[in-house]
Write a protein that holds these residues in place. Structure first.
Motif, mmCIF file in Angstrom:
data_model
loop_
_atom_site.group_PDB
_atom_site.id
_atom_site.type_symbol
_atom_site.label_atom_id
_atom_site.label_comp_id
_atom_site.label_asym_id
_atom_site.label_seq_id
_atom_site.Cartn_x
_atom_site.Cartn_y
_atom_site.Cartn_z
ATOM 1 N N HIS A 344 -21.538 24.508 5.546
ATOM 2 C CA HIS A 344 -21.570 25.517 4.482
ATOM 3 C C HIS A 344 -22.870 25.406 3.682
ATOM 4 N N SER A 345 -23.248 24.187 3.336
ATOM 5 C CA SER A 345 -24.485 23.964 2.568
ATOM 6 C C SER A 345 -25.699 24.394 3.357
ATOM 7 N N LYS A 346 -25.708 24.034 4.644
ATOM 8 C CA LYS A 346 -26.866 24.389 5.467
ATOM 9 C C LYS A 346 -26.981 25.897 5.582
ATOM 10 N N SER A 347 -25.845 26.571 5.752
ATOM 11 C CA SER A 347 -25.948 28.019 5.952
ATOM 12 C C SER A 347 -26.523 28.672 4.691
ATOM 13 N N PHE A 348 -26.209 28.137 3.515
ATOM 14 C CA PHE A 348 -26.814 28.678 2.294
ATOM 15 C C PHE A 348 -28.324 28.390 2.276
ATOM 16 N N THR A 349 -28.666 27.140 2.506
ATOM 17 C CA THR A 349 -30.068 26.724 2.396
ATOM 18 C C THR A 349 -30.966 27.456 3.397
ATOM 19 N N TYR A 350 -30.451 27.644 4.617
ATOM 20 C CA TYR A 350 -31.266 28.285 5.656
ATOM 21 C C TYR A 350 -31.525 29.767 5.357
ATOM 22 N N LYS A 351 -30.730 30.346 4.450
ATOM 23 C CA LYS A 351 -30.922 31.773 4.126
ATOM 24 C C LYS A 351 -32.091 32.007 3.177
ATOM 25 N N ILE A 352 -32.604 30.931 2.593
ATOM 26 C CA ILE A 352 -33.660 31.097 1.589
ATOM 27 C C ILE A 352 -35.003 31.304 2.288
ATOM 28 N N LEU A 353 -35.533 32.509 2.177
ATOM 29 C CA LEU A 353 -36.811 32.844 2.814
ATOM 30 C C LEU A 353 -37.699 33.543 1.798
ATOM 31 N N ALA A 354 -39.003 33.437 2.009
ATOM 32 C CA ALA A 354 -39.935 34.007 1.038
ATOM 33 C C ALA A 354 -39.858 35.523 1.016
ATOM 34 N N LYS A 355 -39.996 36.076 -0.170
ATOM 35 C CA LYS A 355 -40.088 37.521 -0.294
ATOM 36 C C LYS A 355 -41.447 37.965 0.237
ATOM 37 N N GLU A 356 -41.459 39.163 0.829
ATOM 38 C CA GLU A 356 -42.722 39.686 1.323
ATOM 39 C C GLU A 356 -43.744 39.687 0.193
ATOM 40 N N GLY A 357 -44.956 39.312 0.510
ATOM 41 C CA GLY A 357 -45.979 39.268 -0.524
ATOM 42 C C GLY A 357 -46.230 37.854 -1.031
ATOM 43 N N THR A 358 -45.315 36.922 -0.688
ATOM 44 C CA THR A 358 -45.511 35.517 -1.064
ATOM 45 C C THR A 358 -46.666 34.958 -0.233
ATOM 46 N N PRO A 359 -47.542 34.161 -0.839
ATOM 47 C CA PRO A 359 -48.620 33.560 -0.038
ATOM 48 C C PRO A 359 -48.057 32.843 1.187
ATOM 49 N N ARG A 360 -48.723 33.046 2.322
ATOM 50 C CA ARG A 360 -48.278 32.405 3.563
ATOM 51 C C ARG A 360 -48.968 31.067 3.732
ATOM 52 N N PRO A 361 -48.348 30.173 4.490
ATOM 53 C CA PRO A 361 -48.993 28.860 4.681
ATOM 54 C C PRO A 361 -50.179 28.979 5.623
#
Ligand code: C2O
Ligand code: CU
Length: 573
Positions: A344-361
């Motif tokens: 359950h924790s992993k499924s929440f954490t894995y959903k966190i992705l940068a919003k478009e426009g965020t500096p890329r690595p």
């Protein structure tokens, strides 16, 4: 005593070419005093570390680009103090990071230190003590940065609330610290209460209390439940941050979904959840829409994740106006997911992705280090270690020691950048003995560094814990997570497209987490597990970069240890 002074020093206005005036770069002036007060955060009276008599400390609110000038006076009787501005990168002001033995000397009783720094990025942040375990004593508060004038948040809301989450112990931090560094170690145990904005109810089921109108609860003003007053059919932003000493948390609101839009001061691709995990050191913004039956109130519940809980969930009330705040919610408080449901924790954490426009690595790294997290023994003491080195903090803060190239201030031997390829992360170590050191990782300026955080089994069999790692001075991209031992082939799973930018990231039990950051901020920066007792037992490392580019360090930051002696003898420039 306790003369709180907040003032706006000056506003620099610039007249733009279009001849409208844009006012920016405000400088906020604060005067704070840190001292102990009696308070009853969970209805039991204890000593609490407070700022200007307030617990939690005052909320700082500024706009992106503003400067904070804060005069901190230590009015504790017999111990030093510092305050760290968690999530603020301190670009160009590494001496204002507020880490004892790292960025500055602890401020002595009756002395004052000036923190001046820019809050350059909008977001939800907080501040806290960073000396010994003073955070757990209650030394914390919120720091909220709004977008600069003329800018807009990329989402819409009608109102907002701030929820600073923490956990609370009845034992003093001295009792806790002595226990942790005793032989055998005395563990601090689970917290007595969880607090929302510094309020909780010990040994009292608030729900039962309100529903049955009776119980052992003795609610006083200090520990009244938090009430969020909302209007029907509006959208609210909840700013949520956790400064817990130990507990990993989960938050849910009865009948309402939450849309996550911000994490650690960075926008994320919005996603909707019924409940969310918050690890110590993390902050989030979520949006809720008050579209439920307006004749009812609702519970907001915060419970423990990742450790077998022995602490009641904390509750707050979502009060739909014009209902009375004491009108009981019709549905019972949301139930926290089972503590060890890591899927359950992993499924929440894995959903966190940068919003478009965020500096890329940057697409390539210059250097990669792997950091193995283990629980160890040192002459019968229990420690946490990274690549078998348990962090000991030096008497002379690193920043001054490195800048002035002071010999013997810390161990100059570079710490290991990897760990043995035959270490079995799934089993207790064959030899749990460790070493202690003050050594530091010194990186080349402006290089791209990958860090693989590798979790392992603790000393006891079948135990591997959650560790939320926090980096000072930078945000990093979270490139990926995995179970078991990290392998070279896992690099192909790295997310280089939209990895979230964060300052705190979790490693799950028996798992690894990969992150990337650019060493673009001259200074010395702590990177550590945000669980206060773990850090106290050595679970951290020191990163440094571009020391020759560090500007003039204020004298007050170096008047201790070897730099202090050299100042007295006029040997420092
Ligand atoms: Cu919020 Cu070094 O910590
Ligand atoms: Cu930890």
């Amino acid at each position: 005593m306790h003369m709180a002074k907040t003032s706006l020093l000056f506003i620099a206005c610039i007249v733009s070419l279009l001849s409208h005036t844009a006012c920016q770069a405000k400088v906020w002036q604060f005067e704070w005093e840190v001292g102990y007060v009696y308070a009853s955060p969970d209805c039991e009276e204890k000593l609490v570390m407070a700022i200007n008599g307030q617990f939690p400390g005052p909320t700082i609110r500024a706009k992106a680009g503003d400067t904070i000038h804060l005069k901190l006076k230590n009015t504790l009787d017999t111990e030093g103090v510092v305050i760290h501005w968690h999530g603020i990168r301190q670009q160009g002001t590494p001496w204002a990071d507020g880490t004892a033995s790292i960025s500055q000397c602890a401020i002595n009783p009756e002395e004052t230190f000036n923190y001046t720094f820019e809050v350059d990025k909008a977001g939800t942040y907080f501040y806290h003590g960073h000396y010994g375990m003073q955070r757990a004593a209650g030394l914390y508060g919120s720091l909220i940065v709004d977008v600069a004038d003329g800018e807009e948040e990329p989402f819409h809301y009608n109102g907002e609330f701030n929820l600073l989450l923490s956990d609370w112990y009845h034992k003093s931090i001295y009792d806790q610290m002595v226990g942790l560094s005793s032989r055998p170690m005395k563990w601090i145990g689970e917290p007595q209460s969880l607090l929302i904005n510094g309020r909780g109810q010990y040994n009292c089921s608030l729900a039962a209390h309100l529903i049955q109108g009776s119980s052992t609860c003795k609610l006083t003003k200090d520990c009244e439940p938090v009430v969020l007053q909302v209007l029907p059919n509006k959208t609210y932003r909840l700013r949520i941050a956790s400064t817990t000493s130990l507990a990993s948390l989960n938050l849910a609101i009865g009948n309402h979904k939450m849309t996550v839009v911000e994490a650690d001061g960075n926008y994320v691709e919005p996603f909707s959840v019924d409940d969310m995990d918050i690890y110590s050191g993390e902050s989030y913004s979520v949006l809720i829409t008050t579209d439920q039956n307006p004749s009812s109130n609702y519970w907001l519940s915060v419970g423990v994740r990742g450790r077998k809980p022995n602490t009641q969930p904390a509750l707050a009330i979502i009060n739909y106006l014009p209902n009375s705040p004491s009108k009981l919610p019709e549905s019972s408080p949301p139930v926290t997911p089972v503590w060890n449901d890591y899927a359950h924790s992993k499924s929440f954490t894995y959903k966190i992705l940068a919003k478009e426009g965020t500096p890329r690595p940057p697409q390539k790294h210059n250097k990669r280090i792997a950091l193995l997290n283990t629980q160890n023994k040192l002459d019968g003491y229990t420690k946490w270690a990274i690549n078998n080195v348990s962090l000991a903090l030096p008497t002379t803060p690193y920043l001054g020691a490195m800048k002035f190239q002071i010999k013997h201030a810390f161990d100059p031997q570079p710490p290991p950048e990897n760990f043995s390829s035959d270490y079995d992360v799934m089993k207790p170590a064959k030899n749990p003995n460790t070493t202690q050191s003050t050594n530091a990782y010194v990186f080349q300026l402006n290089s791209t560094v990958d860090v693989i955080l590798q979790n392992a089994n603790a000393i006891a069999e079948n135990v591997s814990e959650i560790h939320p790692w926090h980096l000072h001075g930078h945000d990093f991209w979270v490139l990926g997570y995995g179970d078991g031992r990290f392998q070279e082939k896992d690099v192909s799973t790295f997310n280089l497209k939209n990895p979230p930018l964060r300052n705190t990231v979790v490693i799950f039990p028996y798992g690894w987490t990969a992150l990337r950051f650019v060493t673009d901020n001259p200074g010395v920066w702590a990177f550590h597990c945000h669980i206060e007792p773990h850090l106290h037992m050595g679970m951290g490392v020191i990163f440094a970069e571009g020391i020759e580019y560090v500007g003039k360090i204020p004298r007050d930051a170096i008047t201790c240890g070897l730099t202090g002696k050299m100042l007295i003898n006029n040997h420092l420039p």
